[in-house]
Scaffold this motif. Structure first.
Motif, mmCIF file in Angstrom:
data_model
loop_
_atom_site.group_PDB
_atom_site.id
_atom_site.type_symbol
_atom_site.label_atom_id
_atom_site.label_comp_id
_atom_site.label_asym_id
_atom_site.label_seq_id
_atom_site.Cartn_x
_atom_site.Cartn_y
_atom_site.Cartn_z
ATOM 1 N N VAL A 262 0.505 -1.290 -0.256
ATOM 2 C CA VAL A 262 -0.026 0.439 -0.193
ATOM 3 C C VAL A 262 1.044 1.321 -0.131
ATOM 4 N N VAL A 263 0.638 1.803 -1.232
ATOM 5 C CA VAL A 263 1.535 3.005 -0.686
ATOM 6 C C VAL A 263 0.194 4.006 -0.348
ATOM 7 N N LEU A 264 0.072 5.261 0.020
ATOM 8 C CA LEU A 264 -0.775 6.639 0.513
ATOM 9 C C LEU A 264 0.062 7.494 -0.514
ATOM 10 N N MET A 265 -0.806 8.516 -0.903
ATOM 11 C CA MET A 265 -1.093 9.939 -1.266
ATOM 12 C C MET A 265 -1.080 10.994 -0.515
ATOM 13 N N THR A 266 -0.499 12.475 -0.709
ATOM 14 C CA THR A 266 -1.176 13.339 0.264
ATOM 15 C C THR A 266 -0.532 14.576 -0.995
ATOM 16 N N ALA A 267 -1.287 15.412 -0.855
ATOM 17 C CA ALA A 267 -0.646 16.643 -1.316
ATOM 18 C C ALA A 267 -0.191 17.608 -0.133
ATOM 19 N N ILE B 175 6.996 2.211 -7.308
ATOM 20 C CA ILE B 175 5.939 0.981 -6.934
ATOM 21 C C ILE B 175 6.937 -0.488 -7.171
ATOM 22 N N LEU B 176 8.038 -0.534 -8.269
ATOM 23 C CA LEU B 176 8.608 -1.413 -8.979
ATOM 24 C C LEU B 176 9.383 -1.920 -7.858
ATOM 25 N N GLN C 61 1.043 -2.051 8.853
ATOM 26 C CA GLN C 61 2.257 -1.313 8.067
ATOM 27 C C GLN C 61 1.823 -0.777 6.629
ATOM 28 N N VAL C 62 2.028 0.899 6.123
ATOM 29 C CA VAL C 62 2.115 1.500 4.811
ATOM 30 C C VAL C 62 3.360 1.550 4.372
ATOM 31 N N ASP C 63 3.539 1.270 3.073
ATOM 32 C CA ASP C 63 4.839 0.255 2.358
ATOM 33 C C ASP C 63 5.596 1.448 1.743
ATOM 34 N N GLY C 64 5.079 2.407 1.554
ATOM 35 C CA GLY C 64 5.131 3.808 0.984
ATOM 36 C C GLY C 64 3.956 5.132 1.418
#
Lengths: 194, 200
Positions: free
Chosen positions: A137-142, A176-177, A158-161
């Protein structure tokens, strides 16, 4: 207003502002279709529609993209598909979770906005990890990413990134890769240990 | 605009679309009276924008201090929206009468009372500088994001229904967040606020 502004920021990076991104994009998409072909409507952004990569090769992985801003879903889905991923995009996190449940074995990574009304990225992370602890899981935020912000509320999930918006498609693809590679290596080792 | 009649709190719950609410709130000044603790439930982000924009445009020139605590849009996005609607953002930021903050660290890191302390300090300025008052729009979304509903209820109930001074707080909820509350919790919130505004 915000939607247009955010799209402009993303597209600016995506198409012109970052030469590295542009070259990466070109080099990896010899058979890319025209921009018009890749454009989706806002309704489409709420549902997975076309899960094929543009070059017809075997996809690198299947991704679930979730953001309440349809413009961001559109740009990310398009960019990541053109970089070789299968990508489903959702603006409604509850629908995204439903898709995840229905296709649990096929998703390698969830890329989600952190702040969404109704079901936040943190809540979505917790739910998808309950269903499949191996999914990344990757979380994005501005917003500014503060170290302790998520660890306080996600001690066991755990959030992975994390990704700070706006982000170039090249950087995102590499992240991602890298995560998927780690995941595959770990699972291979687990199989070997058994 | 409709006033609910089949609800025991009907005199304090107002429904309307964002334009009606914004107009009523700003022009007729019947919803946000000095000292009011308001509950605002907005059905989408554009509705919330309409309300804080119209309010800021009307009240900032009248010597009001306006604080916008944002959850689902960045500080820069709020600035841009205000600018596009004709608010002289730089002037009011420089004057210290407009504050645009990320509500999440305000509520979650400093504790719920961190923002409250800031509000009290602004009220001191109001008295010292002879200003009209302070209006605080605070989005409660981070409580839902972090699943801190009990903390949210405690925070809301720690605030009075009506303040004794010129503070007005507009506790703002995205409808998708508000719908996560139990019916009993919603009722407590309706009961506890001076007025509730439901944007449809």
């Amino acid at each position: 207003v915000s939607s247009s502004a955010s799209l402009a920021a993303w597209v600016g990076l995506f198409l012109s502002g970052n030469n590295d991104d542009e070259n990466f994009y070109r080099n990896n998409n010899n058979n890319a279709s025209s921009a018009d072909d890749a454009i989706i409507s806002q309704q489409d952004a709420g549902n997975p529609y076309n899960n094929t990569t543009n070059d017809g090769d075997k996809p690198l992985a299947r991704l679930l993209i979730v953001d309440d801003d349809p413009d961001i879903v559109h740009v990310l889905k398009r960019g990541l598909q053109q970089n070789g991923f299968l990508a489903d995009g959702f603006t409604n996190p509850k629908q995204a979770l439903q898709s995840f449940k229905s296709n649990v074995e096929t998703y390698s990574l969830v890329l989600s906005d952190a702040r969404m009304p109704g079901l936040s990225g943190i809540q979505l992370t917790r739910k998808v990890k309950e269903i499949n602890p191996h999914v990344k899981v990757v979380l994005m935020t501005a917003f500014e990413i503060r170290d302790n912000e998520f660890s306080k509320v996600l001690p066991s999930t755990q959030v992975d990134g994390f990704v700070q918006k706006p982000v170039g498609i090249r950087d995102l693809t590499n992240k991602i890769l890298s995560l998927i590679g780690q995941s595959k290596r770990r699972r291979r080792n687990e199989d070997f240990d058994r | 605009m409709k006033i609910l009649t089949d609800n025991p709190y009907s005199d304090r719950i107002v429904r309307g679309n964002s334009l009606e609410i914004a107009e009523t709130t700003v022009k007729k000044k019947i919803l946000i009276e000095p000292g009011s603790h308001i509950l605002l439930v907005y059905n989408d982000l554009n509705a919330f924008r309409e309300i804080y924009t119209q309010y800021s445009r009307a009240l900032l020139p009248q010597n009001e201090i306006v604080v916008i605590g944002t959850q689902y849009e960045t500080v820069n996005e709020v600035k841009n929206i205000l600018r596009l609607s004709g608010v002289d953002v730089e002037r009011y930021l420089n004057e210290g009468t407009l504050f645009i903050l990320d509500a999440q660290p305000g509520y979650q890191d400093a504790g719920s009372h961190g923002m409250w302390k800031f509000a009290r300090s602004l009220l001191s300025r109001v008295k010292r500088e002879g200003r009209r008052g302070v209006t605080w729009f605070g989005d409660a979304g981070s409580f839902f994001s972090f699943e801190k509903i009990e903390e949210l209820m405690q925070y809301e109930l720690s605030l009075p229904q009506k303040y004794e001074d010129t503070l007005k707080t507009v506790c703002s909820y995205h409808l998708k967040d508000f719908e996560q509350l139990k019916e009993s919790q919603k009722q407590i919130l309706f009961d506890h606020h001076f007025k509730s505004i439901l944007v449809e």
